[in-house]
Write a protein that holds these residues in place. Structure first.
Motif, PDB file in Angstrom:
ATOM      1  N   PHE A   1       0.824  -1.201   0.000  1.00  0.00           N
ATOM      2  CA  PHE A   1       0.000   0.000   0.000  1.00  0.00           C
ATOM      3  C   PHE A   1       0.866   1.262   0.000  1.00  0.00           C
ATOM      4  CE2 PHE A   1      -1.992   3.104   3.033  1.00  0.00           C
ATOM      5  CZ  PHE A   1      -2.909   3.636   2.147  1.00  0.00           C
ATOM      6  N   MET A   2       1.914   1.274   0.809  1.00  0.00           N
ATOM      7  CA  MET A   2       2.757   2.468   0.937  1.00  0.00           C
ATOM      8  C   MET A   2       3.619   2.720  -0.290  1.00  0.00           C
ATOM      9  SD  MET A   2       4.062   2.663   4.900  1.00  0.00           S
ATOM     10  CE  MET A   2       4.687   0.980   4.993  1.00  0.00           C
ATOM     11  N   PHE A   3       4.159   1.647  -0.889  1.00  0.00           N
ATOM     12  CA  PHE A   3       5.187   1.840  -1.913  1.00  0.00           C
ATOM     13  C   PHE A   3       4.843   1.253  -3.280  1.00  0.00           C
ATOM     14  CE2 PHE A   3       7.456   1.639   2.228  1.00  0.00           C
ATOM     15  CZ  PHE A   3       7.849   2.969   2.279  1.00  0.00           C
ATOM     16  N   GLY A   4       3.795   0.457  -3.360  1.00  0.00           N
ATOM     17  CA  GLY A   4       3.437  -0.165  -4.631  1.00  0.00           C
ATOM     18  C   GLY A   4       1.946  -0.068  -4.885  1.00  0.00           C
ATOM     19  N   MET A   5       1.402  -1.099  -5.491  1.00  0.00           N
ATOM     20  CA  MET A   5      -0.036  -1.277  -5.721  1.00  0.00           C
ATOM     21  C   MET A   5      -0.619  -0.276  -6.708  1.00  0.00           C
ATOM     22  SD  MET A   5      -3.175  -1.704  -2.945  1.00  0.00           S
ATOM     23  CE  MET A   5      -2.322  -3.023  -2.080  1.00  0.00           C
ATOM     24  N   HIS A   6      -0.379   1.001  -6.529  1.00  0.00           N
ATOM     25  CA  HIS A   6      -0.962   2.041  -7.374  1.00  0.00           C
ATOM     26  C   HIS A   6       0.084   3.118  -7.637  1.00  0.00           C
ATOM     27  CE1 HIS A   6      -3.818   5.029  -8.871  1.00  0.00           C
ATOM     28  NE2 HIS A   6      -3.424   5.869  -7.932  1.00  0.00           N
ATOM     29  N   LYS A   7       0.382   3.342  -8.932  1.00  0.00           N
ATOM     30  CA  LYS A   7       1.364   4.355  -9.334  1.00  0.00           C
ATOM     31  C   LYS A   7       2.675   4.202  -8.568  1.00  0.00           C
ATOM     32  CE  LYS A   7      -2.089   7.639 -11.002  1.00  0.00           C
ATOM     33  NZ  LYS A   7      -2.602   9.026 -10.985  1.00  0.00           N
ATOM     34  N   GLN A   8       3.222   2.999  -8.628  1.00  0.00           N
ATOM     35  CA  GLN A   8       4.438   2.676  -7.879  1.00  0.00           C
ATOM     36  C   GLN A   8       5.604   3.572  -8.262  1.00  0.00           C
ATOM     37  OE1 GLN A   8       5.499  -1.530  -7.498  1.00  0.00           O
ATOM     38  NE2 GLN A   8       7.647  -1.026  -7.940  1.00  0.00           N
ATOM     39  N   GLN A   9       5.772   3.826  -9.549  1.00  0.00           N
ATOM     40  CA  GLN A   9       6.923   4.622  -9.957  1.00  0.00           C
ATOM     41  C   GLN A   9       6.832   6.063  -9.453  1.00  0.00           C
ATOM     42  OE1 GLN A   9       8.137   5.661 -14.270  1.00  0.00           O
ATOM     43  NE2 GLN A   9       9.361   3.877 -13.713  1.00  0.00           N
ATOM     44  N   GLU A  10       5.637   6.632  -9.470  1.00  0.00           N
ATOM     45  CA  GLU A  10       5.499   7.996  -8.958  1.00  0.00           C
ATOM     46  C   GLU A  10       5.730   8.032  -7.453  1.00  0.00           C
ATOM     47  OE1 GLU A  10       2.532  11.880  -8.983  1.00  0.00           O
ATOM     48  OE2 GLU A  10       1.820   9.984  -9.839  1.00  0.00           O
ATOM     49  N   LYS A  11       5.227   7.030  -6.744  1.00  0.00           N
ATOM     50  CA  LYS A  11       5.509   6.946  -5.309  1.00  0.00           C
ATOM     51  C   LYS A  11       7.015   6.853  -5.068  1.00  0.00           C
ATOM     52  CE  LYS A  11       1.204   4.726  -3.752  1.00  0.00           C
ATOM     53  NZ  LYS A  11       0.614   3.473  -3.214  1.00  0.00           N
ATOM     54  N   SER A  12       7.691   6.092  -5.908  1.00  0.00           N
ATOM     55  CA  SER A  12       9.140   5.940  -5.757  1.00  0.00           C
ATOM     56  C   SER A  12       9.859   7.260  -5.947  1.00  0.00           C
ATOM     57  CB  SER A  12       9.669   4.909  -6.761  1.00  0.00           C
ATOM     58  OG  SER A  12       9.152   3.622  -6.492  1.00  0.00           O
ATOM     59  N   ARG A  13       9.423   8.050  -6.891  1.00  0.00           N
ATOM     60  CA  ARG A  13      10.062   9.344  -7.139  1.00  0.00           C
ATOM     61  C   ARG A  13       9.930  10.271  -5.927  1.00  0.00           C
ATOM     62  NH1 ARG A  13      11.113  10.565 -12.497  1.00  0.00           N
ATOM     63  NH2 ARG A  13      10.683  12.786 -12.213  1.00  0.00           N
ATOM     64  N   LEU A  14       8.888  10.050  -5.134  1.00  0.00           N
ATOM     65  CA  LEU A  14       8.641  10.899  -3.974  1.00  0.00           C
ATOM     66  C   LEU A  14       9.174  10.310  -2.678  1.00  0.00           C
ATOM     67  CD1 LEU A  14       4.937  11.839  -4.824  1.00  0.00           C
ATOM     68  CD2 LEU A  14       7.029  13.062  -5.480  1.00  0.00           C
ATOM     69  N   GLN A  15       9.605   9.038  -2.715  1.00  0.00           N
ATOM     70  CA  GLN A  15      10.059   8.374  -1.499  1.00  0.00           C
ATOM     71  C   GLN A  15      11.421   7.710  -1.731  1.00  0.00           C
ATOM     72  OE1 GLN A  15       8.599   8.727   1.411  1.00  0.00           O
ATOM     73  NE2 GLN A  15       6.761   9.775   0.717  1.00  0.00           N
ATOM     74  N   GLY A  16      11.427   6.399  -2.030  1.00  0.00           N
ATOM     75  CA  GLY A  16      12.676   5.658  -2.155  1.00  0.00           C
ATOM     76  C   GLY A  16      13.623   6.170  -3.216  1.00  0.00           C
ATOM     77  N   GLY A  17      13.116   6.927  -4.170  1.00  0.00           N
ATOM     78  CA  GLY A  17      13.982   7.497  -5.206  1.00  0.00           C
ATOM     79  C   GLY A  17      15.046   8.417  -4.648  1.00  0.00           C
ATOM     80  N   LEU A  18      14.791   8.994  -3.475  1.00  0.00           N
ATOM     81  CA  LEU A  18      15.811   9.845  -2.838  1.00  0.00           C
ATOM     82  C   LEU A  18      17.048   9.029  -2.480  1.00  0.00           C
ATOM     83  CD1 LEU A  18      13.490  11.903  -0.471  1.00  0.00           C
ATOM     84  CD2 LEU A  18      14.763  12.800  -2.423  1.00  0.00           C
ATOM     85  N   LEU A  19      16.818   7.846  -1.932  1.00  0.00           N
ATOM     86  CA  LEU A  19      17.941   6.965  -1.587  1.00  0.00           C
ATOM     87  C   LEU A  19      18.584   6.401  -2.849  1.00  0.00           C
ATOM     88  CD1 LEU A  19      19.725   5.318   0.289  1.00  0.00           C
ATOM     89  CD2 LEU A  19      17.837   3.685   0.557  1.00  0.00           C
ATOM     90  N   LEU A  20      17.762   6.004  -3.814  1.00  0.00           N
ATOM     91  CA  LEU A  20      18.300   5.481  -5.067  1.00  0.00           C
ATOM     92  C   LEU A  20      19.177   6.515  -5.753  1.00  0.00           C
ATOM     93  CD1 LEU A  20      18.434   3.226  -7.173  1.00  0.00           C
ATOM     94  CD2 LEU A  20      16.314   4.142  -8.170  1.00  0.00           C
TER      95      LEU A  20
END
Length: 420
Positions: free
Chosen positions: A233-252
């Motif tokens: 729910f937090m990181f996938g399921m719906h618009k995963q890539q956009e969520k990543s850009r706003l969250q885990g993408g910082l670490l990546l």
């Protein structure tokens, strides 16, 4: 006599083998989850409260220390000949979140990675040496703790996720167990609250604490599934890539930049490893941004590894491994649309989709929402201005009317004389 075709094959194999041998490990990034801990909190009807844990809630246990010490020994063995046998401050940088269990995990890990030798032994009976672990305050942490709660667009994506058919169907599927557990624990009904119950029960079971009678194996399994749902729910399921850009993408972004910088030969560069001590949600957020998300909670002391290799021609490539089982070697991971030994330029190109150039801007609500607000503001302002103009014109017209029309009349001289 060896035939010509066989000689050709042997020569080709020798050349290929030499090419492989020339590829050299030059840099490593490791991210791991802390070790075993006490629960973060107790539920209202929990028979075990904070006083039942040696150091209270959310603290690294002795088992957690052993897990991280073993991970440090594993890294020592894996990178023997790459890292110096003794600690060299120029070769490794360690960063942790500013939380007791991750700081202590880093220190336990380093005890296994760098047992003191030679001049580093400052007390003969102590097989340990102090090694710096860097951190920032929790309020300033934007690299190793997710999800970050500073992004309106991410909040909107979470609300959208709650409305998806997949999420609604899943909640409906588990509604009976959610209601049952909520009733037994005294918590309000929600997926996140029920998830926290699983974490508490899991920690208690690992420390041989007797579970209440209502905690059957079936209930515990359902709670585990709900926990995994919450990560999806937090990181996938719906618009995963956009969520990543706003969250885990910082670490990546940090990891990719380090790999890119280290891919360029520099005789003066001595750094060989970056070590990051963090949380299960950190690992999952990173996996989501890499598009290798399994949706399963990383176990204690699980470790994500990035290895950078460079050949004599200057070409560099990245290999990924995930260690979530201490009984086997780390699992090779393959970035989607790239080979296992992924060229650095391809690695950058593919991961770029999950990295924001301007996160603060992307965190704002979509433009159509802002445009609507602007239009409404303009309409209201226009109406107020129109009303003000009407009022002003009315006052001006009223002042220009004849005196007689304003309730006054002319007094004749005759009348004035009679009055006197």
């Amino acid at each position: 006599m060896v035939s010509l075709p066989i000689l050709f094959l042997l020569t080709g194999a020798s050349i290929c083998g030499k090419a492989v041998a020339e590829k050299k490990l030059v840099f490593v990034t490791v991210l791991y989850r802390h070790g075993d801990r006490s629960p973060i909190k107790a539920y209202p009807t929990d028979p075990y409260q904070e006083s039942d844990w040696p150091q209270g809630f959310g603290q690294l246990s002795e088992e957690g220390m052993r897990q991280q010490y073993e991970l440090g020994q594993f890294l020592r063995k894996r990178y023997k000949g790459f890292l110096s046998e003794s600690y060299d401050r120029y070769e490794i940088v360690i960063r942790s979140t500013d939380i007791d269990r991750t700081l202590m995990s880093a220190e336990s890990n380093l005890a296994g990675l760098y047992p003191p030798i030679g001049q580093q032994v400052f007390t003969p009976d102590l097989k340990w040496q102090p090694i710096p672990v860097h951190t920032v305050s929790q309020t300033n942490e934007r690299l190793l703790k997710f999800p970050l709660n500073d992004c309106p667009r991410y909040d909107q994506l979470m609300n959208e996720t709650r409305q998806t058919e997949e999420y609604q169907n899943t909640v409906t599927k588990y509604q009976d167990v959610i209601d049952y557990v909520s009733n037994k624990t005294g918590l309000s009904t929600s997926v996140s609250n029920v998830w926290s119950v699983y974490d508490t029960l899991f920690c208690e079971s690992k420390h041989n604490m007797t579970a209440p009678g209502w905690v059957t194996p079936t209930v515990l399994e359902k709670l585990r599934e709900l926990r995994d749902l919450d990560f999806q729910f937090m990181f996938g399921m719906h618009k995963q890539q956009e969520k990543s850009r706003l969250q885990g993408g910082l670490l990546l972004d940090k990891i990719v930049n380090d790999l890119t910088n280290m891919s360029v030969p520099d005789p003066k560069q001595r750094l060989k490893m970056v070590m990051l001590s963090a949380h299960d949600s950190t690992v999952i957020a990173l996996h989501a941004s890499l598009n290798v998300l399994s949706g399963l909670q990383p176990p204690y002391a699980s470790c994500q590894i990035f290895e950078l290799y460079r050949d004599d021609n200057g070409s560099a490539s990245v290999k990924m491994f995930y260690r979530n089982d201490t009984t086997v070697e780390p699992y090779p991971q393959q970035l989607p649309n790239c080979s296992f030994d992924c060229p650095i330029e391809e690695f950058k190109r593919i991961t770029k989709l999950s990295i924001s150039d301007d996160r603060d801007k992307e965190c704002q609500l979509p433009s159509e929402g802002r445009d609507k607000e602007v239009i409404v503001s303009l309409v209201v302002s226009g109406c107020l201005l129109f009303l003000l103009i009407v009022i002003l014109l009315s006052i001006i017209c009223w002042q220009k009317q004849p005196l007689s029309s304003q309730g006054y009349h002319h007094v004749s001289n005759r009348e004035a004389g009679e009055e006197s």
